[in-house]
Design an enzyme around this catalytic site. Sequence first.
Site, PDB file in Angstrom:
ATOM      1  N   HIS A 119      59.642 -11.639 -47.017  1.00  0.00           N
ATOM      2  CA  HIS A 119      59.907 -10.937 -46.517  1.00  0.00           C
ATOM      3  C   HIS A 119      61.561 -10.245 -46.680  1.00  0.00           C
ATOM      4  O   HIS A 119      61.871 -10.522 -47.366  1.00  0.00           O
ATOM      5  CB  HIS A 119      60.165 -11.468 -44.708  1.00  0.00           C
ATOM      6  CG  HIS A 119      61.733 -13.132 -44.921  1.00  0.00           C
ATOM      7  ND1 HIS A 119      60.431 -13.591 -44.718  1.00  0.00           N
ATOM      8  CD2 HIS A 119      62.598 -12.992 -45.621  1.00  0.00           C
ATOM      9  CE1 HIS A 119      61.884 -15.002 -44.729  1.00  0.00           C
ATOM     10  NE2 HIS A 119      63.132 -14.082 -45.293  1.00  0.00           N
TER      11      HIS A 119
HETATM   12  P1  TYD Z   1      59.663 -17.658 -41.321  1.00  0.00           P
HETATM   13  O1  TYD Z   1      60.137 -16.245 -41.821  1.00  0.00           O
HETATM   14  O2  TYD Z   1      57.757 -16.990 -41.617  1.00  0.00           O
HETATM   15  O3  TYD Z   1      59.777 -18.921 -42.998  1.00  0.00           O
HETATM   16  P2  TYD Z   1      59.300 -18.279 -44.340  1.00  0.00           P
HETATM   17  O4  TYD Z   1      59.585 -16.552 -44.625  1.00  0.00           O
HETATM   18  O5  TYD Z   1      60.751 -19.294 -44.537  1.00  0.00           O
HETATM   19  O6  TYD Z   1      57.993 -18.114 -45.062  1.00  0.00           O
HETATM   20  O7  TYD Z   1      59.316 -18.953 -40.579  1.00  0.00           O
HETATM   21  C1  TYD Z   1      58.206 -19.641 -39.691  1.00  0.00           C
HETATM   22  C2  TYD Z   1      58.123 -19.434 -38.454  1.00  0.00           C
HETATM   23  O8  TYD Z   1      59.993 -20.119 -38.021  1.00  0.00           O
HETATM   24  C3  TYD Z   1      58.422 -18.518 -37.934  1.00  0.00           C
HETATM   25  O9  TYD Z   1      57.916 -18.661 -36.700  1.00  0.00           O
HETATM   26  C4  TYD Z   1      59.706 -18.197 -36.655  1.00  0.00           C
HETATM   27  C5  TYD Z   1      60.335 -19.423 -37.303  1.00  0.00           C
HETATM   28  N1  TYD Z   1      62.327 -19.126 -37.431  1.00  0.00           N
HETATM   29  C6  TYD Z   1      62.957 -20.281 -36.250  1.00  0.00           C
HETATM   30  O10 TYD Z   1      62.678 -20.029 -35.267  1.00  0.00           O
HETATM   31  N2  TYD Z   1      63.755 -19.683 -36.720  1.00  0.00           N
HETATM   32  C7  TYD Z   1      64.973 -19.335 -37.614  1.00  0.00           C
HETATM   33  O11 TYD Z   1      65.797 -19.634 -38.545  1.00  0.00           O
HETATM   34  C8  TYD Z   1      63.566 -19.000 -38.978  1.00  0.00           C
HETATM   35  C9  TYD Z   1      64.296 -19.010 -40.647  1.00  0.00           C
HETATM   36  C10 TYD Z   1      62.557 -19.239 -38.439  1.00  0.00           C
END
Ligand code: TYD
Length: 138
Positions: free
Chosen positions: A52
């Site tokens: 992302h």
């Molecule tokens: P995601 O952004 O997909 O993780 P990464 O990019 O590190 O692989 O986040 C995974 C899940 O966690 C998604 O449903 C959003 C949630 N999340 C939160 O609720 N708060 C946060 O601060 C973060 C980073 C993620």
Amino acid sequence: MNVNTCKLIDLPKINDPRGNLTFIEGGRHVPFEIKRVFYLYDVPGGADRGGHALKKCHQFLIAMSGSFDVILDDGRKKKRIQLNRSYFGLHIPPLIWREMDNFSSGAVCLALASESYSEPDYYRDYKQYLKAITTAAR
Ligand code: TYD
């Protein structure tokens, strides 16, 4: 905004025979005020995270334990950086696409963020991200 604006930053390290200590102050050791902290852990071998770009949020990533790679991408250039020490980290400004892979067993990634969690701040689709940054550059 390009991958070269992502910088590795050395953190203060207090060496001590009792165990080393590192500290981080927002606005001093990282170039933003820290509003949120999250961490990735128990990452299974072969898993990828990230995938992302953020519209406004700055992040600073540290390998608190073990190691992992961060692949930075600005739509033109890609750069792979390994994080493997708890006394330096990687500042990722907004609008940089990032992926993370190659997690060692027991790796812990600490992330400091300049903003609270906000799903609308995310580009999670690479094509949409490319479209947004090329439109903004015109
Ligand atoms: P995601 O952004 O997909 O993780 P990464 O990019 O590190 O692989 O986040 C995974 C899940 O966690 C998604 O449903 C959003 C949630 N999340 C939160 O609720 N708060 C946060 O601060 C973060 C980073 C993620």
